[in-house]
Design a protein around this motif. Structure first.
Motif, PDB file in Angstrom:
ATOM      1  N   ALA A 255       3.611  -9.185   7.983  1.00 20.47           N
ATOM      2  CA  ALA A 255       2.360  -9.116   7.227  1.00 20.47           C
ATOM      3  C   ALA A 255       2.542  -8.462   5.850  1.00 20.47           C
ATOM      4  N   GLY A 256       3.743  -7.964   5.570  1.00 20.69           N
ATOM      5  CA  GLY A 256       3.988  -7.322   4.276  1.00 20.69           C
ATOM      6  C   GLY A 256       3.559  -5.861   4.240  1.00 20.69           C
ATOM      7  N   THR A 257       3.479  -5.250   5.395  1.00 23.60           N
ATOM      8  CA  THR A 257       3.010  -3.866   5.477  1.00 23.60           C
ATOM      9  C   THR A 257       3.941  -2.909   4.751  1.00 23.60           C
ATOM     10  N   THR A 258       5.243  -3.068   4.936  1.00 24.90           N
ATOM     11  CA  THR A 258       6.198  -2.171   4.285  1.00 24.90           C
ATOM     12  C   THR A 258       6.110  -2.294   2.770  1.00 24.90           C
ATOM     13  N   THR A 259       5.923  -3.503   2.265  1.00 25.17           N
ATOM     14  CA  THR A 259       5.780  -3.697   0.821  1.00 25.17           C
ATOM     15  C   THR A 259       4.578  -2.929   0.286  1.00 25.17           C
ATOM     16  N   LEU A 260       3.460  -2.993   0.987  1.00 27.02           N
ATOM     17  CA  LEU A 260       2.266  -2.263   0.544  1.00 27.02           C
ATOM     18  C   LEU A 260       2.463  -0.759   0.677  1.00 27.02           C
TER      19      LEU A 260
ATOM     20  N   VAL B 132      -2.977  -3.721   8.303  1.00 32.16           N
ATOM     21  CA  VAL B 132      -2.635  -4.754   7.319  1.00 32.16           C
ATOM     22  C   VAL B 132      -2.576  -6.118   7.992  1.00 32.16           C
ATOM     23  N   CYS B 133      -3.287  -7.087   7.412  1.00 26.94           N
ATOM     24  CA  CYS B 133      -3.250  -8.453   7.934  1.00 26.94           C
ATOM     25  C   CYS B 133      -3.139  -9.437   6.781  1.00 26.94           C
ATOM     26  N   THR B 134      -2.840 -10.664   7.111  1.00 23.52           N
ATOM     27  CA  THR B 134      -2.824 -11.754   6.143  1.00 23.52           C
ATOM     28  C   THR B 134      -3.911 -12.754   6.537  1.00 23.52           C
TER      29      THR B 134
ATOM     30  N   VAL C  13      -9.873   3.875  10.611  1.00 24.21           N
ATOM     31  CA  VAL C  13      -9.172   2.613  10.382  1.00 24.21           C
ATOM     32  C   VAL C  13      -9.838   1.814   9.269  1.00 24.21           C
ATOM     33  N   SER C  14      -9.006   1.312   8.353  1.00 23.45           N
ATOM     34  CA  SER C  14      -9.458   0.419   7.286  1.00 23.45           C
ATOM     35  C   SER C  14      -8.591  -0.831   7.295  1.00 23.45           C
ATOM     36  N   LEU C  15      -9.156  -1.921   6.818  1.00 23.15           N
ATOM     37  CA  LEU C  15      -8.454  -3.202   6.823  1.00 23.15           C
ATOM     38  C   LEU C  15      -7.957  -3.529   5.420  1.00 23.15           C
ATOM     39  N   LEU C  16      -6.664  -3.848   5.314  1.00 25.14           N
ATOM     40  CA  LEU C  16      -6.077  -4.312   4.056  1.00 25.14           C
ATOM     41  C   LEU C  16      -5.689  -5.770   4.223  1.00 25.14           C
ATOM     42  N   LEU C  17      -6.121  -6.594   3.290  1.00 24.13           N
ATOM     43  CA  LEU C  17      -5.821  -8.026   3.323  1.00 24.13           C
ATOM     44  C   LEU C  17      -4.704  -8.316   2.335  1.00 24.13           C
ATOM     45  N   ASN C  18      -3.572  -8.710   2.840  1.00 23.25           N
ATOM     46  CA  ASN C  18      -2.397  -8.983   2.001  1.00 23.25           C
ATOM     47  C   ASN C  18      -2.199 -10.488   1.824  1.00 23.25           C
ATOM     48  N   ARG C  19      -1.539 -10.845   0.720  1.00 25.03           N
ATOM     49  CA  ARG C  19      -1.244 -12.253   0.379  1.00 25.03           C
ATOM     50  C   ARG C  19      -2.510 -13.096   0.297  1.00 25.03           C
TER      51      ARG C  19
ATOM     52  N   PHE D   5      -4.832  -7.702  -1.695  1.00 24.91           N
ATOM     53  CA  PHE D   5      -3.599  -7.746  -2.464  1.00 24.91           C
ATOM     54  C   PHE D   5      -3.119  -9.192  -2.570  1.00 24.91           C
ATOM     55  N   SER D   6      -2.762  -9.580  -3.790  1.00 26.67           N
ATOM     56  CA  SER D   6      -2.441 -10.977  -4.081  1.00 26.67           C
ATOM     57  C   SER D   6      -1.097 -11.404  -3.493  1.00 26.67           C
ATOM     58  N   ASN D   7      -0.943 -12.692  -3.377  1.00 26.28           N
ATOM     59  CA  ASN D   7       0.321 -13.271  -2.928  1.00 26.28           C
ATOM     60  C   ASN D   7       1.249 -13.421  -4.133  1.00 26.28           C
ATOM     61  N   ASP D   8       1.709 -12.289  -4.647  1.00 26.22           N
ATOM     62  CA  ASP D   8       2.533 -12.256  -5.860  1.00 26.22           C
ATOM     63  C   ASP D   8       4.002 -12.359  -5.465  1.00 26.22           C
ATOM     64  N   TYR D   9       4.407 -13.537  -5.057  1.00 16.65           N
ATOM     65  CA  TYR D   9       5.735 -13.754  -4.498  1.00 16.65           C
ATOM     66  C   TYR D   9       6.837 -13.406  -5.499  1.00 16.65           C
TER      67      TYR D   9
END
Length: 397
Positions: A148-153, A276-278, A303-309, A333-337
């Motif tokens: 889900a990109g959790t480590t990146t965030l 963190v979810c996508t 608990v809070s929800l973060l939307l990645n990609r 958070f954008s899908n900034d590949y």
């Protein structure tokens, strides 16, 4: 048990005091013997590392001992100080009493005087225990599912926090099965969070810098090599977290998502848990499931929800994600590949001027006053979105 530090440039006096204290067995623990009068910063590091109850302070040099007393009393309310020296005269007693030191022991240290001094300090500690500054800013990042990109965030929000004024940030990778921080930052050190946990009861200001890697005001402690057979005792985790809390303003934990016992311990300590979810069906489903489990543990208020990609024309918009999971989206958070790939290739954090870099900076800037949003009321059953006749989830152009 009384936690004790001895500060004495006179090595013979310190050694005789140690021997005298050994007679008390498990009632006292000598955490450190400092053979000089430490500078202010070194003394602060020692206090943060050990959190002693009692300091035995040599008055061999009156001026430097008095300076040390001022630092000690300023940094730790309730900390008890016992003056020691080879001799005691009226001038020394006057100087110690002037700065508030009420106990004075001379070498040789007879048991009767030592017992009385320790009994007096213990009574004072029972009324007013030694208290050390300890941060409440503990953030845990939990993935809904792997990838889900959790480590990146977690990494880039930590880096953004570290750029703030007077920041001291520690980012710890607690994913012992597939921790990615070591890879993302190209860390060469073999020391890991496992070494820190194994030595949690012995941790001090000399050992700690050998375990972490510093990036400005951010320190990183990676998870080490993959070893799924490892087990962490909750007592080890608690002891290590207490050390961390005394030494940093913000603690960030990157969790595995497997909801191990130690992960639940960390989330109980955390001020905020970021799930963190996508915007994909499996990720949203697992986010919903994990939210329900965390709510059953009484953690829903954190608990809070973060939307990645996230994408402008993705399958789900923000409102639908909130309705599916049952929680307001606190950060998108954008899908900034391209920016993520460049940072990974270079072994660095994402540049703050990239799209996702700006989003991490903006999110980090609001964390000091952040409060978790309330759960979404009357959320739909998950499968209602996919029943025949349900509204289309694909966004119109």
């Amino acid at each position: 048990m009384l936690r004790i530090i001895i500060i004495s440039p006179d090595a013979e006096v310190a050694e005789r005091l140690e021997r005298a204290l050994e007679a008390f067995g498990g009632e006292v623990q000598i955490q450190r013997v400092v053979d000089h009068y430490p500078q202010r910063l070194d003394l602060l590091m020692t206090l943060r590392a050990h959190a002693p109850d009692v300091i035995f302070l040599s008055y061999e040099d009156i001026a430097r001992a008095t300076e040390a007393v001022k630092v000690l009393e300023d940094q730790a309310g309730g900390l008890q100080i016992i003056a020691i020296n080879r001799v005691c005269d009226a001038n020394l007693l006057r100087e110690t009493m002037r700065v508030g030191v009420r106990e004075f022991l001379t070498d040789p240290f007879d048991q009767h005087s030592l017992v009385e001094a320790l009994r007096n300090t213990q009574e004072l500690l029972q009324k007013k225990p030694a208290v050390y500054e300890s941060t409440e800013q503990i953030l845990a990042f939990l993935p809904s599912k792997a990838g889900a990109g959790t480590t990146t965030l977690a990494l880039n929000i930590s880096a953004a926090l570290a750029r703030q004024q007077d920041a001291r940030v520690l980012l710890t990778d607690m994913d012992l099965n597939s921790g990615m921080l070591r890879f993302l930052l190209k860390l060469n050190t073999s020391r890991s969070v496992l070494d820190a946990l194994d030595n949690s009861s012995l941790m001090d200001e000399a050992m700690w810098p050998q375990l972490v890697t510093s990036f400005g005001a951010m320190d990183v402690l990676h998870a080490g090599r993959v070893n799924p057979n490892l087990r962490i005792e909750p007592s080890q985790a608690r002891s290590l977290i207490q050390f961390m809390r005394r030494n940093y303003r913000t603690l960030v934990f990157d969790l595995s998502g497997n909801l191990e016992r130690y992960s639940l311990e960390i989330m109980q300590e955390a001020r905020q848990v970021f799930l963190v979810c996508t915007p994909e069906i499996p990720s949203l489903h697992l986010a919903r499931e994990k939210l329900g489990f965390l709510q059953s543990l009484g953690l829903d208020g954190r608990v809070s929800l973060l939307l990645n990609r996230a994408q402008k024309r993705g399958l789900f918009n923000t409102a639908q994600v909130e309705e599916l999971v049952g929680l307001k989206v606190a950060g998108t958070f954008s899908n900034d590949y391209l920016a993520v790939s460049r940072a990974t290739t270079a072994g660095q954090v994402i540049t703050p001027d990239s799209v996702i870099g700006k989003e991490c900076v903006e999110f980090a800037s609001g964390l000091s006053s952040y409060k978790p949003p309330a759960p979404v009321q009357n959320r739909k059953k998950f499968l209602e979105f996919f029943n025949v006749g349900a509204p289309s989830l694909i966004q119109a152009d």
